[in-house]
Design a protein around this motif. Structure first.
Motif, PDB file in Angstrom:
ATOM      1  N   ARG A  51       0.839  -1.201   0.000  1.00  0.00           N
ATOM      2  CA  ARG A  51       0.000   0.000   0.000  1.00  0.00           C
ATOM      3  C   ARG A  51       0.876   1.253   0.000  1.00  0.00           C
ATOM      4  NH1 ARG A  51      -3.859  -1.484   3.816  1.00  0.00           N
ATOM      5  NH2 ARG A  51      -4.908  -2.409   2.032  1.00  0.00           N
ATOM      6  N   LEU A  52       1.908   1.251   0.810  1.00  0.00           N
ATOM      7  CA  LEU A  52       2.765   2.432   0.900  1.00  0.00           C
ATOM      8  C   LEU A  52       3.710   2.531  -0.301  1.00  0.00           C
ATOM      9  CD1 LEU A  52       3.424   4.847   2.741  1.00  0.00           C
ATOM     10  CD2 LEU A  52       5.253   3.468   3.733  1.00  0.00           C
ATOM     11  N   GLY A 100       7.593   8.228   1.642  1.00  0.00           N
ATOM     12  CA  GLY A 100       6.434   7.673   2.344  1.00  0.00           C
ATOM     13  C   GLY A 100       6.876   6.924   3.585  1.00  0.00           C
ATOM     14  N   PHE A 101       6.110   7.077   4.676  1.00  0.00           N
ATOM     15  CA  PHE A 101       6.475   6.444   5.940  1.00  0.00           C
ATOM     16  C   PHE A 101       5.281   5.752   6.595  1.00  0.00           C
ATOM     17  CE2 PHE A 101       9.901   9.562   5.642  1.00  0.00           C
ATOM     18  CZ  PHE A 101      10.993   8.793   6.008  1.00  0.00           C
ATOM     19  N   ALA A 122      18.672   9.457  -3.619  1.00  0.00           N
ATOM     20  CA  ALA A 122      17.638   8.537  -4.083  1.00  0.00           C
ATOM     21  C   ALA A 122      16.529   9.325  -4.752  1.00  0.00           C
ATOM     22  CB  ALA A 122      17.087   7.717  -2.920  1.00  0.00           C
ATOM     23  N   ASP A 123      15.747   8.614  -5.558  1.00  0.00           N
ATOM     24  CA  ASP A 123      14.577   9.220  -6.199  1.00  0.00           C
ATOM     25  C   ASP A 123      13.335   9.088  -5.320  1.00  0.00           C
ATOM     26  OD1 ASP A 123      15.624   9.835  -9.044  1.00  0.00           O
ATOM     27  OD2 ASP A 123      16.273   7.778  -8.660  1.00  0.00           O
ATOM     28  N   TYR A 124      13.322   8.034  -4.503  1.00  0.00           N
ATOM     29  CA  TYR A 124      12.183   7.792  -3.614  1.00  0.00           C
ATOM     30  C   TYR A 124      12.712   7.267  -2.278  1.00  0.00           C
ATOM     31  CZ  TYR A 124       9.620   8.010  -8.009  1.00  0.00           C
ATOM     32  OH  TYR A 124       9.117   8.426  -9.218  1.00  0.00           O
ATOM     33  N   ILE A 125      12.043   7.652  -1.204  1.00  0.00           N
ATOM     34  CA  ILE A 125      12.336   7.121   0.133  1.00  0.00           C
ATOM     35  C   ILE A 125      11.067   6.483   0.663  1.00  0.00           C
ATOM     36  CG2 ILE A 125      12.898   7.714   2.527  1.00  0.00           C
ATOM     37  CD1 ILE A 125      14.638   9.989   1.479  1.00  0.00           C
ATOM     38  N   VAL A 126      11.177   5.269   1.139  1.00  0.00           N
ATOM     39  CA  VAL A 126      10.022   4.577   1.727  1.00  0.00           C
ATOM     40  C   VAL A 126      10.526   3.821   2.942  1.00  0.00           C
ATOM     41  CG1 VAL A 126      10.289   2.523   0.256  1.00  0.00           C
ATOM     42  CG2 VAL A 126       8.033   3.103   1.198  1.00  0.00           C
TER      43      VAL A 126
END
Length: 906
Positions: free
Chosen positions: A141-142, A383-384, A320-324
């Protein structure tokens, strides 16, 4: 194995190597059934097991022939088999491994390695690190919202472009468009700065591989196999998935999880083994602390036997391009206890802009937001997963800084309250929230849980209601109550109760007598009845508490020696190890002096209290001789009118939105700074105040009476049944237990009193009683803004003027109150020059409006004109402004338009 003396870390890493070997055999990276045969041989001769395993793992690391399986082995390389120690096992234990090897591990869920690790972790380690397994459905989901949605949006545009180019007979251009996207996809970096065993990174890898499959299929459709030339080695692979992890074994497993996921995808799509080395040492998972670095890292410096962290600072994060991420779940108040005092101090020093009450996860959130908003940043979204306390005030402050920045970020997804799955017996029992942020001003999606099933399984089913719009820092869409301001009118009369910091202060009435209550003169001022939240919502424990403030230790010892000895033996040992000097030195007092509470409660015969975190937002009177616990919010008002306003739906609606939600029970939390301080009370007339106060007194007396008469009743039970009635359930449809509460508690009377109270308070506000919740919030926010403007002009509607004005009022207010207290008339103010009536229309309206507010009575146009320098020359303009204000509903008239007054009821 741990019982045999092996360290948990060693056991965990050994098992991971064994499980990967089973996987390698089943995908035929090792010869078919070779490992099963080896385990069978070792089960017959257990003493050869360590040597045989180590020899096999050496061959897997380096490549080449191994006598253990009498075959040449592919070169695996990587980091996983550098340490290849095998543990000595008994015949039965090797037999269990052999039985496990009989299963097909080809399609094993890589996340299972994380589960094995968490179960192998020592519980104290797991608690300290806040380690949690995140269910696959929650991870997806995240990850989809953070990474896949923006990538797919971009892919849809590329595909549309390629389709147009193809339709225009520009096939080479179409192929190039798709190839460019594929190249970009293969260069996209994903970072998990607290990656644990790599679940988020693995799911990101898998979902990006799926997208890559669609891209390659589109290339094939456009240009056949020729279009794929050169792409065999340029593919989405583990080097793009970056991690930071404090636990070295978790970091090692995270890298392995990524490779298993990658290899599974390779075999499903290619059908053949990859080229050697099978694994590559990309070093994309770094073993490091993501939020703190210091000179000499990773070892703290010991000075005079005490750990220190010299020159603490924030470490650099990989680009990075995205952090999750799913960072550690450690509350702000627990950081010192869980991470150590020296670490906590260093953390706060390295992150000076953070409030020390912020949860640990917010240090990750804040750093990601800073990177996202940095000029030229490659980061597109983060997203976290956090606990649902992210919507509470201390976490909100972190988000508000970035949401309201000159160049802000926006929440593009928010799930404020989401269930958590307990996979291990002692794993996290919390509610979570999910947030996804993107730079710029964007509307977002708010997802609110409407139903949940199977939350204790690996396949939970969660249903949502969705809203779109600007997502506020309290994770709501619509009216933003977080923008409301603290009102001076509410200042200084609300605080938590007392925080003991020592259970030895609590005594039973019998123990109090032994300590001298009733025989030592004046001791009744220092041993008082005591209530906490459960005492108020369930049944009281009937305990008392020793409150020695403001006595010095010498005074306590000489006046009340029995109490001194009791506290010295029951409290002082615990306090001597407290981190705060005040608490160590003043071990005979509570954890703080609680001056605010003591000040506003002094001289009152009762106060108003509400439980800080509770299912139902209920306010009630508490005898002022009783000390409230810190989990009660105390309000220094003792009149029925104030209780009535607080008990009304208007304050309850406000508190539910402005406060947060806490814990596994998902109970609303009452925050003084957000729920009370900004809340605008109505400008009620004396008649309205009396009406509201009478109903509130009856409500409070009724609840106390039925609870006294029926020991099985609780406040929570009464309001559980009341909630059922409000939902439309008829008394005859209640179950037997509820019906008994309904009958003994006379709950219908409670409902009627609340209904009458809501109507009376609505009348005081000048609003319909059935106003929708969003409209209630909008009206309250607007009224808060109006009151804040009034207060800046000097008009403060004090809730308790006799107490507040001497402490917080202006010099003018203090002088006026002094004159009133002395029974004399205030001296006439010195004559001052009359103000000029403004020329601009936009300035005339507030000039007339403010004049009405300041005078406080009904005036006509001539009266107002006379207060300006120009006198009656401006009367027509004043009359015009008055009529406009009247039409807008901002002022009222009671004599057909001859005079007007500020509409206080509004």
């Amino acid at each position: 194995m741990e019982k045999s003396g092996y360290a948990t870390e060693e056991v965990a890493m050994f098992l991971m190597r064994v499980l990967f070997t089973m996987f390698a055999e089943d995908v035929e990276l090792l010869p078919k059934d070779s490992f099963k045969a080896l385990l069978k041989d070792c089960a017959e001769k257990p003493e050869i097991f360590p040597g045989m395993m180590e020899d096999l793992w050496k061959a897997m690391d380096e490549g080449g022939f191994t006598a253990t399986i009498r075959e040449k082995v592919k070169k695996f390389n990587g980091e996983f088999f550098k340490n290849r120690r095998a543990l000595k096992l008994a015949r039965e234990e090797i037999g269990e491994l052999a039985a496990a090897a009989m299963y097909d591990w080809k399609d094993v869920e890589p996340a299972i390695f994380g589960t094995f690790l968490e179960q192998a972790l020592d519980p104290s380690d797991r608690r300290r690190l806040g380690a949690h397994y995140t269910p696959r459905a929650y991870v997806e989901r995240l990850v989809i919202a953070t990474i896949i949605d923006p990538l797919r949006a971009e892919w849809a545009q590329v595909l549309s472009t390629a389709e147009r180019q193809k339709a225009e007979a520009r096939n080479d251009a179409a192929v190039k468009s798709v190839q460019s996207f594929h190249e970009k996809l293969c260069d996209t970096k994903v970072l998990d700065p607290a990656c644990g065993t790599g679940n988020f990174l693995y799911v990101s890898l898998e979902l990006m591989k799926r997208l890559e499959g669609e891209v390659l299929e589109a290339l094939t459709d456009l240009g056949g196999q020729e279009a794929l030339t050169g792409l065999e080695t340029h593919t989405v692979d583990p080097h793009q998935f970056l991690g930071m992890e404090l636990n070295p074994r978790a970091a090692a497993i995270a890298e392995l999880v990524l490779w298993i996921g990658h290899l599974q995808w390779h075999f499903r799509t290619k059908g053949a083994a990859p080229s050697e080395p099978i694994l590559r040492a990309f070093h994309n998972i770094q073993t490091m602390d993501a939020v703190l670095k210091w000179d000499g890292y990773p070892m703290p410096k010991v000075v005079n036997g005490v750990e220190t962290y010299p020159n603490p600072r924030r470490p650099d994060w990989p680009k990075a391009d995205y952090i999750v991420d799913n960072p550690p779940f450690i509350g702000g108040k627990d950081i010192r206890a869980r991470m150590g005092g020296a670490y906590a101090e260093a953390l706060w020093k390295a992150h000076k802009h953070m409030n020390e009450s912020a949860d640990f996860v917010m240090y990750w959130w804040d750093r990601s937001a800073e990177i996202l908003l940095k000029k030229g940043s490659s980061l597109k979204r983060f997203g976290f997963v956090t606990t649902n306390s992210i919507s509470q005030v201390f976490q909100r402050r972190v988000m508000e800084t970035h949401l309201s920045a000159k160049k802000p970020l926006s929440l593009v997804l928010a799930i404020p309250d989401h269930p958590w799955t307990k996979v291990t017996r002692d794993s996290a029992a919390v509610r979570i929230a999910m947030t996804v942020a993107e730079a710029g001003k964007h509307d977002g999606l708010l997802m609110e849980v409407t139903a949940e099933e199977g939350v204790e399984t690996d396949s939970p089913v969660i249903l949502f209601a969705e809203k779109r719009g600007k997502v506020n820092s309290d994770l709501t869409v619509g009216v933003d109550v977080t923008q409301s301001e603290k009102l001076k009118a509410n200042e200084g009369i609300c605080s938590p109760g007392v925080k003991l910091h020592g259970s030895g202060f609590i005594v039973t009435p019998k123990e109090a007598v032994v300590l001298g209550l009733g025989t030592r003169p004046g001791l009744e001022r220092h041993i008082r009845h005591y209530r906490n939240g459960k005492d108020m919502t369930a049944r009281s424990r009937g305990v008392m508490v020793i409150d020695n403030y403001p006595l010095s230790q010498g005074e306590l010892r000489s006046q009340y020696p029995e109490v001194y000895q009791h506290v010295a033996t029951q409290v002082r040992p615990e306090r001597e190890s407290n981190n705060m000097e005040f608490r160590r030195v003043n071990w005979h007092w509570f954890g703080a002096t609680h001056e605010t509470y003591r000040s506003f409660a002094q001289g009152l015969h009762r106060i108003i209290v509400t439980v800080e975190t509770t299912k139902h937002r209920v306010f009630q009177f508490l005898d002022a001789s009783i000390l409230p616990d810190n989990m009660l919010v105390a309000i220094g008002l003792n009149d029925g009118y104030s209780l009535g306003v607080l008990c009304s739906r208007f304050q309850v609606i406000w508190a539910l939105r402005a406060g947060g939600w806490l814990g596994i029970g998902n109970d609303p939390r009452y925050s003084k700074s957000r729920c009370f301080d900004p809340f605008p009370f109505p400008a009620a007339t004396d008649v309205q105040k009396q009406k509201i106060g009478t109903i509130a007194e009856e409500l409070d007396a009724h609840r106390k009476r039925v609870l006294e008469e029926h020991q099985h009743l609780t406040l929570t039970g009464l309001y559980n049944v009341l909630e059922r009635l409000r939902a439309g359930v008829q008394p005859g449809d209640l179950d037997p237990r509820e019906r008994r509460i309904f009958d003994d508690g006379l709950v219908l009377i409670i409902k009627e009193l609340h209904d009458r109270l809501d109507a009376a308070v609505a009348e005081a506000y000048g609003w319909p009683v059935d106003l929708a919740e969003e409209e209630v919030l909008a009206n309250l926010v607007a009224l808060n803004r109006e009151r804040a403007k009034e207060e800046k002009r000097g008009l403060v509607r004090w809730l308790r003027p006799d107490y507040q004005i001497p402490r917080f009022g202006s010099d003018k207010e203090k002088a006026e109150q002094l004159e009133a207290d002395l029974g004399g008339a205030a001296e006439p103010a010195a004559r001052t020059a009359k103000p000029s009536f403004p020329v601009a229309d936009a300035d005339q309206t507030p000039a007339v409006f403010n004049m009405l507010i300041e005078t406080g009575g009904a005036l006509n146009a001539a009266d107002i004109a006379a207060r300006f320098k120009q006198g009656q020359k401006v009367r027509p303009a004043v009359a015009s402004v008055l009529m406009a204000l009247y039409r807008m509903g901002l002022i009222s008239t009671s004599d057909g338009g001859r005079t007007f007054a500020w509409r206080r009821a509004a």
